[in-house]
Write a protein that holds these residues in place. Structure first.
Motif, mmCIF file in Angstrom:
data_model
loop_
_atom_site.group_PDB
_atom_site.id
_atom_site.type_symbol
_atom_site.label_atom_id
_atom_site.label_comp_id
_atom_site.label_asym_id
_atom_site.label_seq_id
_atom_site.Cartn_x
_atom_site.Cartn_y
_atom_site.Cartn_z
ATOM 1 N N ILE A 1 0.851 -1.196 0.000
ATOM 2 C CA ILE A 1 0.000 0.000 0.000
ATOM 3 C C ILE A 1 0.885 1.243 0.000
ATOM 4 O O ILE A 1 1.898 1.304 0.708
ATOM 5 C CB ILE A 1 -0.930 0.011 1.226
ATOM 6 C CG1 ILE A 1 -1.802 -1.254 1.241
ATOM 7 C CG2 ILE A 1 -1.813 1.250 1.227
ATOM 8 C CD1 ILE A 1 -2.674 -1.379 2.470
ATOM 9 N N LYS A 2 0.508 2.230 -0.782
ATOM 10 C CA LYS A 2 1.278 3.463 -0.871
ATOM 11 C C LYS A 2 1.439 4.099 0.500
ATOM 12 O O LYS A 2 0.504 4.148 1.299
ATOM 13 C CB LYS A 2 0.577 4.436 -1.828
ATOM 14 C CG LYS A 2 1.343 5.714 -2.068
ATOM 15 C CD LYS A 2 0.589 6.595 -3.060
ATOM 16 C CE LYS A 2 1.338 7.903 -3.287
ATOM 17 N NZ LYS A 2 0.604 8.778 -4.234
ATOM 18 N N GLN A 3 2.637 4.611 0.753
ATOM 19 C CA GLN A 3 2.958 5.220 2.043
ATOM 20 C C GLN A 3 2.004 6.388 2.348
ATOM 21 O O GLN A 3 1.800 7.278 1.528
ATOM 22 C CB GLN A 3 4.410 5.741 2.033
ATOM 23 C CG GLN A 3 4.934 6.213 3.381
ATOM 24 C CD GLN A 3 5.186 5.066 4.340
ATOM 25 O OE1 GLN A 3 5.431 3.944 3.897
ATOM 26 N NE2 GLN A 3 5.125 5.326 5.630
ATOM 27 N N GLY A 4 1.405 6.325 3.523
ATOM 28 C CA GLY A 4 0.540 7.415 3.971
ATOM 29 C C GLY A 4 -0.856 7.411 3.388
ATOM 30 O O GLY A 4 -1.628 8.354 3.613
ATOM 31 N N LYS A 5 -1.202 6.374 2.652
ATOM 32 C CA LYS A 5 -2.525 6.316 2.014
ATOM 33 C C LYS A 5 -3.620 6.191 3.061
ATOM 34 O O LYS A 5 -3.482 5.467 4.049
ATOM 35 C CB LYS A 5 -2.599 5.129 1.049
ATOM 36 C CG LYS A 5 -3.924 5.009 0.322
ATOM 37 C CD LYS A 5 -3.916 3.831 -0.633
ATOM 38 C CE LYS A 5 -5.244 3.713 -1.371
ATOM 39 N NZ LYS A 5 -5.264 2.577 -2.307
ATOM 40 N N THR A 6 -4.738 6.882 2.834
ATOM 41 C CA THR A 6 -5.886 6.816 3.732
ATOM 42 C C THR A 6 -7.157 6.659 2.914
ATOM 43 O O THR A 6 -7.190 6.952 1.717
ATOM 44 C CB THR A 6 -6.009 8.072 4.604
ATOM 45 O OG1 THR A 6 -6.223 9.209 3.754
ATOM 46 C CG2 THR A 6 -4.755 8.291 5.449
#
Length: 404
Positions: free
Chosen positions: A29-34
């Motif tokens: 998962i992409k870093q910092g994804k929310t």
């Protein structure tokens, strides 16, 4: 990728390569994804058919999300929930245990959640000295975060398809109404033409609409219904003037059929290369248009057109024109192209031209384009039907036929 990101299920539940791919994807998962968990849930709800899940599956997913604190799924945070089956069943509106387990498996297979089983298959969490969850075993919600954009796109596609389905169904309803009422008006008012055949075509087309149609089925039927509506409108457009028809119909019909008593003809073929070359004659047809040949000659040169006449035969110019309307649709000639030909050549000659094109259909790539070219040449006085008819007569072994 760390091998610790892949875990196998407890007990007799098998491990599959699909589960391996799902777990690996959820870990990447992409870093910092929310993502908002309830928005993701709504997208999954809209796309449920594409995902292969059911309403009970959504009820279980809703219950699982309710155990996750807060509304935001964030990369790097603890995304594993660990309720017991009893707790899950209560929040899933008292769902039976067997049903609950079946839909948990469906969610796993759909790639929306991942099992993180402990050594003994129990769901629990270990906390550190500060009371923070250090290790948890249960259901990992990471796939929802990883696939949030994909689920949103799927939901948008479903909504777009629903809107397209609604519009197609509405358009088909209107088109069906138009065709039905136009055919009824033609039958009730005695319009010329074999309207019973048109009505049979309409009924056969309507019968192909299933009780629960798909978008592709609706669009296919809609295309054919639009063509039928064009056909009906075109037939009505070439009807004779109602003011004159009632008084002159019988006279005109006798006039058409009795070609020997109408006049004499000078049928001397002119060259298509010579401007204004035409067949000189004095016989007139309906509306005053000049007919280049008797009907019998046209039918000998173009015998195939008779198959499309009423009851499989043609005995009058009106029946030839009616058959030509059917054939032009079959050949893919647009109503506007045929109307232009009728205006330039006269309706009888335009029908005869369609009959000739049908006879040579295997050698013509685009019947509509060919007819438009002949229409333009006719307007410039550069086209005569004679050479075409004479060539077909010769091809049919009747080149020595005398007419007149």
């Amino acid at each position: 990728m760390q091998t610790g990101n892949v875990t196998t299920p407890f007990g007799r539940r098998p491990m599959t390569l699909a589960l391996v791919r799902n777990q690996m994807a959820s870990a990447d998962i992409k870093q910092g994804k929310t993502a908002d968990k309830w928005q993701v849930f709504r997208d999954a709800s809209v796309a449920m058919e594409l995902l292969g899940i059911q309403s009970n599956s959504l009820a279980v997913l809703d219950a699982l999300l309710s155990f996750f604190p807060g509304n935001e799924l964030r990369q790097g945070s603890q995304l594993i929930v660990f309720p017991s089956n009893v707790q899950l069943a209560l929040r899933a509106h008292g769902m039976a245990g067997a049903t609950l387990r079946r839909h948990l498996a469906i969610l796993v297979d759909a790639g929306l959640i991942v099992r993180k089983d402990s050594a003994n298959g129990k769901r629990y969490a270990r906390k550190d000295g500060a009371g923070q969850v250090e290790t948890a075993f249960g259901f990992d919600l990471s796939p929802l975060l990883a696939r949030s954009e994909e689920l949103a796109i799927m939901a948008q596609q479903v909504l777009a398809d629903r809107e397209a389905f609604r519009k197609a169904k509405e358009s088909l309803t209107i088109c069906r109404r138009d065709v039905r009422k136009l055919i009824t008006a033609a039958l009730e008012e005695g319009a010329n033409g074999d309207w019973e055949v048109v009505e049979d075509t309409y009924i056969a087309l309507v019968s192909r609409i299933p009780r629960t149609p798909t978008l592709s089925t609706l669009l296919a039927v809609l295309d054919e219904m639009n063509l039928l509506r064009e056909e009906v409108v075109n037939r009505l457009e070439i009807q004779p003037n109602p003011k004159n028809y009632s008084a002159n119909a019988a006279l005109n019909e006798r006039h058409i059929q009795n070609s020997n008593s109408e006049s004499t003809h000078e049928l001397e073929p002119g060259s298509e290369k010579e401007p204004n070359a035409k067949f000189r004659e004095i016989r007139k047809g309906e509306g005053g248009q000049i007919k280049a040949f008797p009907l019998s000659v046209i039918l000998r040169a173009c015998p195939t057109i008779s198959d499309y006449g009423p009851a499989g035969g043609i005995s009058t110019w009106r029946e030839l024109m009616s058959a030509a309307v059917v054939v032009r649709s079959m050949l893919g000639v647009s109503p506007s192209a045929y109307q232009d030909a009728c205006e330039a050549m006269g309706p009888e000659n335009a029908a005869a031209t369609i009959a000739c094109i049908l006879e040579r259909a295997n050698f013509i790539n685009s019947a509509g384009g060919y007819l438009r070219d002949l229409t333009r040449r006719s307007e410039r006085g550069e086209f005569s039907l004679g050479p075409m008819v004479m060539a077909l007569l010769k091809a049919n072994g009747q080149g020595n036929l005398k007419v007149g």
